[in-house]
Design a protein around this motif. Sequence first.
Motif, PDB file in Angstrom:
ATOM      1  N   ARG A  33       0.832  -1.198   0.000  1.00 49.41           N
ATOM      2  CA  ARG A  33       0.000   0.000   0.000  1.00 49.41           C
ATOM      3  C   ARG A  33       0.870   1.252   0.000  1.00 49.41           C
ATOM      4  O   ARG A  33       2.034   1.210   0.394  1.00 49.41           O
ATOM      5  CB  ARG A  33      -0.905   0.004   1.234  1.00 49.41           C
ATOM      6  N   ASP A  34       0.302   2.345  -0.413  1.00 52.16           N
ATOM      7  CA  ASP A  34       1.001   3.624  -0.375  1.00 52.16           C
ATOM      8  C   ASP A  34       1.310   3.983   1.085  1.00 52.16           C
ATOM      9  O   ASP A  34       0.428   3.916   1.955  1.00 52.16           O
ATOM     10  CB  ASP A  34       0.130   4.705  -1.012  1.00 52.16           C
ATOM     11  N   VAL A  37      -0.852   6.877   2.646  1.00 50.65           N
ATOM     12  CA  VAL A  37      -2.246   6.479   2.874  1.00 50.65           C
ATOM     13  C   VAL A  37      -2.346   5.554   4.094  1.00 50.65           C
ATOM     14  O   VAL A  37      -3.208   5.725   4.957  1.00 50.65           O
ATOM     15  CB  VAL A  37      -2.824   5.786   1.621  1.00 50.65           C
ATOM     16  N   GLN A  38      -1.443   4.581   4.170  1.00 45.27           N
ATOM     17  CA  GLN A  38      -1.479   3.654   5.301  1.00 45.27           C
ATOM     18  C   GLN A  38      -1.139   4.359   6.604  1.00 45.27           C
ATOM     19  O   GLN A  38      -1.738   4.083   7.650  1.00 45.27           O
ATOM     20  CB  GLN A  38      -0.509   2.495   5.074  1.00 45.27           C
ATOM     21  N   ALA A  40      -1.807   7.404   7.452  1.00 40.13           N
ATOM     22  CA  ALA A  40      -2.980   8.154   7.913  1.00 40.13           C
ATOM     23  C   ALA A  40      -3.925   7.244   8.693  1.00 40.13           C
ATOM     24  O   ALA A  40      -4.473   7.633   9.736  1.00 40.13           O
ATOM     25  CB  ALA A  40      -3.699   8.780   6.725  1.00 40.13           C
ATOM     26  N   THR A  41      -4.110   6.020   8.203  1.00 46.00           N
ATOM     27  CA  THR A  41      -4.953   5.045   8.908  1.00 46.00           C
ATOM     28  C   THR A  41      -4.331   4.654  10.245  1.00 46.00           C
ATOM     29  O   THR A  41      -5.006   4.599  11.277  1.00 46.00           O
ATOM     30  CB  THR A  41      -5.147   3.790   8.043  1.00 46.00           C
TER      31      THR A  41
END
Length: 318
Positions: A33-34, A37-38, A40-41
């Motif tokens: 995954r980017d 992006v990950q 942020a989660t």
Amino acid sequence: MNKFKYYFILLITTVSLFSCSKDDAAAEMEPPRDYAVQYATDLTDIEEYLKTYYIEEVSADFDIKITKIPNGGLQKSIWNQTDYQLKSRDVKLHDITYKLYYLVLREGVGRSPSNVDGVLAAYKGDYLERITTSGAAALTAVFFEESKNPQQFFNLTTTITGWGEAFPQFKTGTYTSNADGTVTHKDFGAGVMFLPSGLGYYNSGSATIPAYAPLIFSFKLYEINRLDSDGDGIMNFQEDENGDGYMRVFATGVPNPDDTDKDGIPNFLDIDDDGDGLSTKLEITGTNGVLIPFADIPSCDGNTTNPDRIKRHLVKCN
């Protein structure tokens, strides 16, 4: 005819099995995954944990028990409590800046490791996962590993990145040797680190730890082991050119502050870190400017101080 049918069925079955294997392999090769992006989660999950769990108990030996605040509970969350310091530091990696939260239960009284030293540390590890029960998903800390009485040092250059980033914020303590061969540790640094998956195992996971799982480690820092990774006679922590306590293997987008000759190899891994064609071990001089033969340089094992140990400037063994 029956024989022909048998071989035909065998062929079809083999092709089917091979096709399934290819599909499984393709699934396993899913691209990571980017990172942004990950992250942020992960950050959302970590901060939710800090705001919905509380410190139920810290024992006299700094074992910590963290529990979820029940519905309607009045306990102060880790985020809001004031008994211990919740701190954070920025870690630049993967072209993003991670926020690494850590809880200081006790700083310690001894020496701080660099991120390229060895540490003797007790620890307990959990990972964060959203577990669905009765149709509702709850953020849960899942235990995966514990080491109460460590017998060996962990080289921070070979552990997950988060360990190398968190441990230098703490110090060792003192110890006494007992008649039965055991050791009693006192006044050691103790804390909890909260790691986004990009500073942990990310997409690979490890044993029972799922991919992309944020990690929580409570720990006690007992001792450190100063290392000399390139064998140049200068300990790794002494090759910290900008003095921030961290050596960088890669410095994305900017020059590495710990790479003197800018050859892409950080000083602690570079046997000729000034790029003059001479090994660093042949350039160590005393305060009088006289070359000290490499074989005569005292061991810098953390228990001695040698004020004559110099490489471009005065360095010491502690």
